[in-house]
Design a protein around this motif. Structure first.
Motif, PDB file in Angstrom:
ATOM      1  N   VAL A 171     116.076 -19.067  49.364  1.00 52.95           N
ATOM      2  CA  VAL A 171     117.341 -18.776  50.050  1.00 52.95           C
ATOM      3  C   VAL A 171     116.975 -18.480  51.503  1.00 52.95           C
ATOM      4  N   TYR A 172     117.958 -18.573  52.372  1.00 56.56           N
ATOM      5  CA  TYR A 172     117.734 -18.395  53.802  1.00 56.56           C
ATOM      6  C   TYR A 172     118.381 -17.099  54.278  1.00 56.56           C
ATOM      7  N   VAL A 173     117.540 -16.148  54.657  1.00 59.09           N
ATOM      8  CA  VAL A 173     118.014 -14.820  55.065  1.00 59.09           C
ATOM      9  C   VAL A 173     117.946 -14.600  56.575  1.00 59.09           C
ATOM     10  N   SER A 174     119.004 -14.006  57.108  1.00 58.72           N
ATOM     11  CA  SER A 174     118.991 -13.678  58.540  1.00 58.72           C
ATOM     12  C   SER A 174     119.899 -12.470  58.765  1.00 58.72           C
ATOM     13  N   PRO A 175     119.593 -11.686  59.802  1.00 62.05           N
ATOM     14  CA  PRO A 175     120.403 -10.494  60.078  1.00 62.05           C
ATOM     15  C   PRO A 175     121.824 -10.936  60.430  1.00 62.05           C
ATOM     16  N   GLY A 176     122.806 -10.126  59.983  1.00 66.81           N
ATOM     17  CA  GLY A 176     124.180 -10.439  60.342  1.00 66.81           C
ATOM     18  C   GLY A 176     124.516  -9.589  61.552  1.00 66.81           C
ATOM     19  N   HIS A 177     124.621  -8.274  61.330  1.00 67.53           N
ATOM     20  CA  HIS A 177     124.958  -7.325  62.393  1.00 67.53           C
ATOM     21  C   HIS A 177     124.454  -5.941  61.983  1.00 67.53           C
ATOM     22  N   LEU A 178     124.048  -5.149  62.977  1.00 69.01           N
ATOM     23  CA  LEU A 178     123.562  -3.786  62.734  1.00 69.01           C
ATOM     24  C   LEU A 178     122.399  -3.695  61.737  1.00 69.01           C
ATOM     25  N   ILE A 179     121.524  -4.702  61.741  1.00 67.58           N
ATOM     26  CA  ILE A 179     120.355  -4.700  60.872  1.00 67.58           C
ATOM     27  C   ILE A 179     119.354  -5.683  61.467  1.00 67.58           C
ATOM     28  N   ASP A 180     118.083  -5.563  61.075  1.00 65.61           N
ATOM     29  CA  ASP A 180     117.093  -6.502  61.594  1.00 65.61           C
ATOM     30  C   ASP A 180     116.532  -7.293  60.413  1.00 65.61           C
ATOM     31  N   LEU A 181     115.692  -8.265  60.703  1.00 61.06           N
ATOM     32  CA  LEU A 181     115.157  -9.111  59.632  1.00 61.06           C
ATOM     33  C   LEU A 181     114.338  -8.351  58.596  1.00 61.06           C
ATOM     34  N   ASP A 182     113.508  -7.422  59.059  1.00 64.76           N
ATOM     35  CA  ASP A 182     112.692  -6.661  58.110  1.00 64.76           C
ATOM     36  C   ASP A 182     113.568  -5.873  57.130  1.00 64.76           C
ATOM     37  N   SER A 183     114.554  -5.164  57.665  1.00 61.76           N
ATOM     38  CA  SER A 183     115.443  -4.392  56.789  1.00 61.76           C
ATOM     39  C   SER A 183     116.207  -5.327  55.868  1.00 61.76           C
ATOM     40  N   ALA A 184     116.652  -6.436  56.413  1.00 64.35           N
ATOM     41  CA  ALA A 184     117.432  -7.388  55.615  1.00 64.35           C
ATOM     42  C   ALA A 184     116.611  -7.902  54.433  1.00 64.35           C
ATOM     43  N   LEU A 185     115.362  -8.238  54.696  1.00 70.11           N
ATOM     44  CA  LEU A 185     114.510  -8.740  53.618  1.00 70.11           C
ATOM     45  C   LEU A 185     114.264  -7.675  52.554  1.00 70.11           C
ATOM     46  N   LYS A 186     114.099  -6.435  53.004  1.00 71.82           N
ATOM     47  CA  LYS A 186     113.870  -5.350  52.041  1.00 71.82           C
ATOM     48  C   LYS A 186     115.081  -5.178  51.130  1.00 71.82           C
ATOM     49  N   VAL A 187     116.263  -5.227  51.726  1.00 76.72           N
ATOM     50  CA  VAL A 187     117.486  -5.054  50.939  1.00 76.72           C
ATOM     51  C   VAL A 187     117.686  -6.211  49.966  1.00 76.72           C
ATOM     52  N   VAL A 188     117.453  -7.416  50.451  1.00 75.97           N
ATOM     53  CA  VAL A 188     117.632  -8.581  49.579  1.00 75.97           C
ATOM     54  C   VAL A 188     116.639  -8.538  48.421  1.00 75.97           C
ATOM     55  N   LYS A 189     115.394  -8.239  48.718  1.00 79.25           N
ATOM     56  CA  LYS A 189     114.384  -8.168  47.661  1.00 79.25           C
ATOM     57  C   LYS A 189     114.731  -7.090  46.631  1.00 79.25           C
ATOM     58  N   ALA A 190     115.227  -5.950  47.135  1.00 79.51           N
ATOM     59  CA  ALA A 190     115.581  -4.852  46.218  1.00 79.51           C
ATOM     60  C   ALA A 190     116.821  -5.178  45.388  1.00 79.51           C
ATOM     61  N   SER A 191     117.554  -6.202  45.808  1.00 80.37           N
ATOM     62  CA  SER A 191     118.778  -6.576  45.095  1.00 80.37           C
ATOM     63  C   SER A 191     118.576  -7.716  44.100  1.00 80.37           C
ATOM     64  N   LEU A 192     117.344  -8.183  43.985  1.00 85.21           N
ATOM     65  CA  LEU A 192     117.075  -9.282  43.056  1.00 85.21           C
ATOM     66  C   LEU A 192     117.043  -8.780  41.619  1.00 85.21           C
ATOM     67  N   SER A 193     117.458  -9.640  40.699  1.00 83.51           N
ATOM     68  CA  SER A 193     117.479  -9.235  39.290  1.00 83.51           C
ATOM     69  C   SER A 193     117.132 -10.408  38.373  1.00 83.51           C
ATOM     70  N   GLY A 194     116.144 -11.177  38.804  1.00 85.94           N
ATOM     71  CA  GLY A 194     115.737 -12.286  37.956  1.00 85.94           C
ATOM     72  C   GLY A 194     116.399 -13.626  38.202  1.00 85.94           C
ATOM     73  N   TYR A 195     117.371 -13.647  39.109  1.00 86.90           N
ATOM     74  CA  TYR A 195     118.069 -14.896  39.408  1.00 86.90           C
ATOM     75  C   TYR A 195     117.771 -15.315  40.840  1.00 86.90           C
ATOM     76  N   ARG A 196     118.138 -16.554  41.163  1.00 86.58           N
ATOM     77  CA  ARG A 196     117.886 -17.013  42.531  1.00 86.58           C
ATOM     78  C   ARG A 196     118.712 -16.235  43.539  1.00 86.58           C
ATOM     79  N   ILE A 197     119.965 -15.997  43.204  1.00 84.09           N
ATOM     80  CA  ILE A 197     120.858 -15.278  44.119  1.00 84.09           C
ATOM     81  C   ILE A 197     120.823 -13.775  43.876  1.00 84.09           C
ATOM     82  N   PRO A 198     120.666 -12.974  44.936  1.00 81.28           N
ATOM     83  CA  PRO A 198     120.631 -11.508  44.771  1.00 81.28           C
ATOM     84  C   PRO A 198     121.904 -11.032  44.060  1.00 81.28           C
ATOM     85  N   GLU A 199     121.759 -10.042  43.200  1.00 78.47           N
ATOM     86  CA  GLU A 199     122.850  -9.555  42.358  1.00 78.47           C
ATOM     87  C   GLU A 199     124.224  -9.324  42.997  1.00 78.47           C
TER      88      GLU A 199
END
Length: 232
Positions: A171-199
């Motif tokens: 998937v292609y991740v990028s900051p939207g607003h009020l966040i940076d790439l590092d934080s965004a990646l951490k949040v997305v990774k923490a939201s994964l639950s075994g599927y391609r798309i974050p929960e």
DNA sequence: GCGACAG
DNA sequence: ATCTTGTCGC
């Protein structure tokens, strides 16, 4: 015939100047997921799901229907989907600490993908999570969950290609607003639950599809809360 | 000019 | 995004 788009391009460039790319101050617990489906070509159905990262359960779901007022044009998706998502957002009782959006963030021709535009209008942190690339140079990430590689646009890192699951397209991740790439990646990774798309996004997408068929439009619509099965 | 092109 | 069933593979 396309001077209209030139006008909108100027608007995007103007708005993109207001987008803030900064680290998230605190790791979030409530993460939202926003997605849109089209029950019919002339109407859009927007859904926002609030996901609790701690309990790993959906805390709230809201949706809204709106007449489509803009066609789908690559690079201008926000003018088509922002209205219905804003309409759904105001129905939330729980405001997410960060909202994941189905689309690009600053990884956009003029730095204003759907996630950035929506975050700007709602004044909340947003993350763009797209299923396909829109632009940029990048190498495929290793075939291992969590692996990612940066996406460059004119020499600048604007996003990342993230492998959310082995043997599946990234998937292609990028900051939207009020966040940076590092934080965004951490949040997305923490939201994964075994599927391609974050929960959060996966749940929003499933609801968007379920409501699309459940024929729509009748009084009493628009709100769904945990526990109770249907509409209040 | 040609091809690419989020949902 | 949407139109749509089964099928191959981990």
């Amino acid at each position: 015939m396309s001077e209209k788009l030139d006008k909108l391009k100027e608007l995007q460039e103007e708005l993109s100047k207001k987008v803030k790319v900064v680290p998230l101050s605190h790791f979030p617990r409530l993460v939202g997921g926003a997605d849109v489906s089209y029950p019919e070509p002339s109407s859009a159905l927007g859904v926002i799901v609030i996901y609790d990262l701690k309990t790993r359960k959906v805390l709230e779901e809201v949706f809204a229907v709106e007449k489509v007022s803009f066609p789908y044009i690559p690079g201008f998706l926000s003018f088509r989907e922002t209205p219905v998502l804003k309409k759904a957002f105001v129905r939330l009782k729980n405001i997410p600490e960060v909202l994941m959006v189905d689309g690009q963030g600053i990884l956009h021709p003029r730095g204003l993908g759907l996630a950035s535009h929506l975050g700007l209008e709602l004044s909340i942190p947003t993350i763009g999570v797209a299923k396909k690339p829109l632009l940029g140079q990048f190498e495929p990430p290793e075939d291992k969950p969590g692996a990612f590689s940066p996406i460059f646009v004119q020499g600048e890192i604007k996003g990342a290609v993230l492998r959310t699951r082995k043997g599946v397209k990234p998937v292609y991740v990028s900051p939207g607003h009020l966040i940076d790439l590092d934080s965004a990646l951490k949040v997305v990774k923490a939201s994964l639950s075994g599927y391609r798309i974050p929960e959060p996004l996966r749940k929003a997408h499933l609801l968007t599809q379920r409501l699309r068929r459940e024929c729509c439009d009748y009084p009493g619509w628009g709100h769904r809360q945990q526990g109770r099965g249907e509409n209040p």
